[in-house]
Design a protein around this motif. Structure first.
Motif, mmCIF file in Angstrom:
data_model
loop_
_atom_site.group_PDB
_atom_site.id
_atom_site.type_symbol
_atom_site.label_atom_id
_atom_site.label_comp_id
_atom_site.label_asym_id
_atom_site.label_seq_id
_atom_site.Cartn_x
_atom_site.Cartn_y
_atom_site.Cartn_z
ATOM 1 N N LYS A 135 22.139 5.317 12.605
ATOM 2 C CA LYS A 135 21.931 4.861 11.233
ATOM 3 C C LYS A 135 23.232 4.238 10.726
ATOM 4 N N PHE A 136 23.112 3.145 9.949
ATOM 5 C CA PHE A 136 24.311 2.484 9.455
ATOM 6 C C PHE A 136 24.160 2.109 7.985
ATOM 7 N N THR A 137 25.309 1.932 7.323
ATOM 8 C CA THR A 137 25.369 1.433 5.954
ATOM 9 C C THR A 137 26.333 0.259 5.922
ATOM 10 N N LEU A 138 25.899 -0.867 5.358
ATOM 11 C CA LEU A 138 26.708 -2.077 5.318
ATOM 12 C C LEU A 138 27.556 -2.115 4.041
ATOM 13 N N PRO A 139 28.555 -3.010 3.971
ATOM 14 C CA PRO A 139 29.471 -3.026 2.822
ATOM 15 C C PRO A 139 28.790 -3.215 1.468
ATOM 16 N N ASP A 140 27.586 -3.829 1.438
ATOM 17 C CA ASP A 140 26.900 -4.056 0.163
ATOM 18 C C ASP A 140 25.963 -2.919 -0.217
ATOM 19 N N GLY A 141 25.922 -1.856 0.589
ATOM 20 C CA GLY A 141 25.030 -0.736 0.321
ATOM 21 C C GLY A 141 23.704 -0.815 1.041
ATOM 22 N N SER A 142 23.415 -1.942 1.709
ATOM 23 C CA SER A 142 22.205 -2.037 2.529
ATOM 24 C C SER A 142 22.296 -1.049 3.687
ATOM 25 N N VAL A 143 21.144 -0.521 4.088
ATOM 26 C CA VAL A 143 21.134 0.476 5.159
ATOM 27 C C VAL A 143 20.172 0.044 6.259
ATOM 28 N N ARG A 162 26.074 -12.775 2.967
ATOM 29 C CA ARG A 162 26.115 -11.533 3.738
ATOM 30 C C ARG A 162 25.556 -11.843 5.131
ATOM 31 N N ASN A 163 26.443 -12.081 6.075
ATOM 32 C CA ASN A 163 26.026 -12.492 7.415
ATOM 33 C C ASN A 163 26.318 -11.400 8.436
ATOM 34 N N VAL A 164 25.322 -11.090 9.279
ATOM 35 C CA VAL A 164 25.502 -10.132 10.366
ATOM 36 C C VAL A 164 24.941 -10.736 11.640
ATOM 37 N N LYS A 165 25.404 -10.218 12.777
ATOM 38 C CA LYS A 165 24.931 -10.691 14.078
ATOM 39 C C LYS A 165 24.334 -9.506 14.834
ATOM 40 N N LEU A 166 23.151 -9.718 15.405
ATOM 41 C CA LEU A 166 22.428 -8.638 16.082
ATOM 42 C C LEU A 166 22.128 -8.996 17.527
ATOM 43 N N THR A 167 22.405 -8.033 18.407
ATOM 44 C CA THR A 167 21.932 -8.094 19.789
ATOM 45 C C THR A 167 21.176 -6.804 20.036
ATOM 46 N N GLY A 168 19.870 -6.897 20.300
ATOM 47 C CA GLY A 168 19.060 -5.698 20.472
ATOM 48 C C GLY A 168 18.057 -5.559 19.345
ATOM 49 N N GLU A 169 17.855 -4.320 18.891
ATOM 50 C CA GLU A 169 16.828 -4.067 17.870
ATOM 51 C C GLU A 169 17.417 -3.303 16.695
ATOM 52 N N ALA A 170 17.000 -3.700 15.493
ATOM 53 C CA ALA A 170 17.464 -3.024 14.286
ATOM 54 C C ALA A 170 16.395 -3.099 13.204
ATOM 55 N N PHE A 171 16.393 -2.071 12.348
ATOM 56 C CA PHE A 171 15.559 -2.075 11.150
ATOM 57 C C PHE A 171 16.490 -2.179 9.948
ATOM 58 N N PHE A 172 16.195 -3.100 9.023
ATOM 59 C CA PHE A 172 17.049 -3.345 7.866
ATOM 60 C C PHE A 172 16.306 -3.021 6.571
ATOM 61 N N ASP A 173 16.998 -2.360 5.660
ATOM 62 C CA ASP A 173 16.526 -2.154 4.296
ATOM 63 C C ASP A 173 17.601 -2.774 3.397
ATOM 64 N N ILE A 174 17.383 -4.035 3.005
ATOM 65 C CA ILE A 174 18.433 -4.838 2.388
ATOM 66 C C ILE A 174 18.459 -4.680 0.868
ATOM 67 N N LYS A 175 19.650 -4.445 0.343
ATOM 68 C CA LYS A 175 19.849 -4.351 -1.107
ATOM 69 C C LYS A 175 19.746 -5.745 -1.712
ATOM 70 N N LYS A 176 18.928 -5.884 -2.761
ATOM 71 C CA LYS A 176 18.672 -7.188 -3.346
ATOM 72 C C LYS A 176 19.889 -7.704 -4.113
ATOM 73 N N ASP A 177 20.241 -8.969 -3.870
ATOM 74 C CA ASP A 177 21.325 -9.640 -4.583
ATOM 75 C C ASP A 177 21.029 -11.140 -4.549
ATOM 76 N N PRO A 178 20.390 -11.673 -5.610
ATOM 77 C CA PRO A 178 19.990 -13.094 -5.620
ATOM 78 C C PRO A 178 21.154 -14.054 -5.429
ATOM 79 N N THR A 179 22.368 -13.640 -5.743
ATOM 80 C CA THR A 179 23.527 -14.531 -5.630
ATOM 81 C C THR A 179 24.105 -14.563 -4.223
ATOM 82 N N LYS A 180 23.701 -13.603 -3.378
ATOM 83 C CA LYS A 180 24.258 -13.534 -2.026
ATOM 84 C C LYS A 180 23.139 -13.313 -1.007
ATOM 85 N N PRO A 181 22.650 -14.374 -0.377
ATOM 86 C CA PRO A 181 21.620 -14.214 0.646
ATOM 87 C C PRO A 181 22.122 -13.353 1.797
#
Length: 345
Positions: A135-143, A162-181
């Motif tokens: 389980k992980f938490t990103l700098p913007d609070g998304s988990v 908010r850019n991330v790079k994925l190799t493999g499989e992940a489930f994202f629950d993204i914190k909403k921020d209209p100013t930062k895709p």
């Protein structure tokens, strides 16, 4: 009030002259969030001790600490599992602890090479070892969750995007921020969202990327193309990286996110797909030999089951035989993965 840490114990560990008690103490410190600030302050002071004349005063330890915290978090979750998993976890813990001095030294050398490196340009990487979930938490609070054999790379501080790079499989629950895709780059596919729950599977050994949307909105586009595809909830899109074609279908999203809860859910999956998923889940090589019943499909849910129990249940329910081969030792003296051969009768 800051939680105290044993500085001398940490120094003994980093110098290599440590006891088993010191090892346990260091592990406890890295697992205790209440000591995080004190730990960062101590590590920063240790960095300055290397060479006070060349070390800048604004060093940031997040890109190193993130990796260490996730390793310890992963180990804590694994302790809840069976004997074999606990033994594996013991070796992982030792490896993670041994990485601490190496990580500090490497970070020092890298920052010496480029004193002008900005925090926003510094990236961290999370790894889910084979046969595990993290389980992980990103700098913007998304988990989210990272599945077995997967890697997620992200900046320790997000900028305008908010850019991330994925190799493999992940489930994202993204914190909403209209100013930062929020953008997930998986091979040559870009997945752009605002506030969304979705699953992405983009393993290196497969020429397909699978995106399943649980809620919100998602836009897909090829990183070298201009065409965008919108996804709605319950959509599954499979992108073929060879043909660059998309196939859309409606699905039950839970089937594709249930792995985050420690469940293997199959819904009308053919035996070849079952074999691939079992192989990744249990960190094994699974070979399916099926010349008699090409349309053999499975509907089942497995939760915290040992592979032996899963195979036994499959044999009871389906016309199959299975063989678990003995593990072989490679030329380097290490044991190869266990191999299972499933034969359809």
């Amino acid at each position: 009030m800051k939680e105290k840490i044993d500085k001398e114990q940490l120094r003994r560990f980093f110098s290599g002259a440590y006891s088993e008690e010191d090892t346990s103490g260091v592990e406890e410190v890295f697992q205790d969030d209440s000591r995080k600030e004190a730990l960062e302050t101590f590590l920063l002071s240790e960095w300055h001790r290397f060479d006070e004349t060349t070390m800048a005063q604004d060093k940031n330890l997040d890109h190193i600490l993130h990796k260490l915290y996730y390793k310890f978090q992963h180990q804590q979750e694994r302790k809840k599992e069976g004997l074999v998993i606990r033994l594996w976890n013991t070796y992982s813990r030792v490896a993670a602890l041994l990485l601490i001095p190496l990580a500090l030294t490497l970070a020092f050398l890298l920052q010496q090479d480029d004193q002008q490196l900005k925090v926003s340009e510094t990236w961290a990487e999370i790894e889910a070892p084979l046969g595990s979930r993290v389980k992980f938490t990103l700098p913007d609070g998304s988990v989210g969750w990272l599945n077995s054999g997967s890697f997620l790379t992200y900046p320790i501080k997000f900028g305008n995007e908010r850019n991330v790079k994925l190799t493999g499989e992940a489930f994202f629950d993204i914190k909403k921020d209209p100013t930062k895709p929020f953008n997930v780059v998986a091979t040559d596919l870009n997945i752009s969202v605002l506030g969304t729950r979705f699953n992405v599977a983009a393993y290196k050994d497969v020429n397909e990327i699978q995106v399943v949307l649980e809620s919100g909105k998602v836009k897909l586009n090829h990183i070298h193309g201009k065409n965008e595809v919108d996804m709605d909830p319950n959509d599954k899109i499979i992108y073929n990286s060879d043909t660059r074609k998309l196939v859309r279908s409606k699905v039950d999203p839970y089937k594709y996110s249930s792995w985050t809860e420690g469940k293997l859910v199959f819904r009308n999956d053919d035996i070849a797909v079952v074999g691939k998923r079992l192989g990744r889940w249990y960190n094994m090589d699974v070979e399916v030999r099926n010349e008699k019943n090409r349309d053999l499909r499975l509907r089942a849910t497995f939760e915290n089951e040992a592979i032996e129990e899963v195979l036994r249940l499959l044999k009871i329910s389906f016309p199959i035989e299975y063989e678990v081969e003995k593990r072989k030792m490679d030329l380097n003296g290490k044991y190869e993965k266990r191999k299972v051969i499933i034969t359809v009768r």
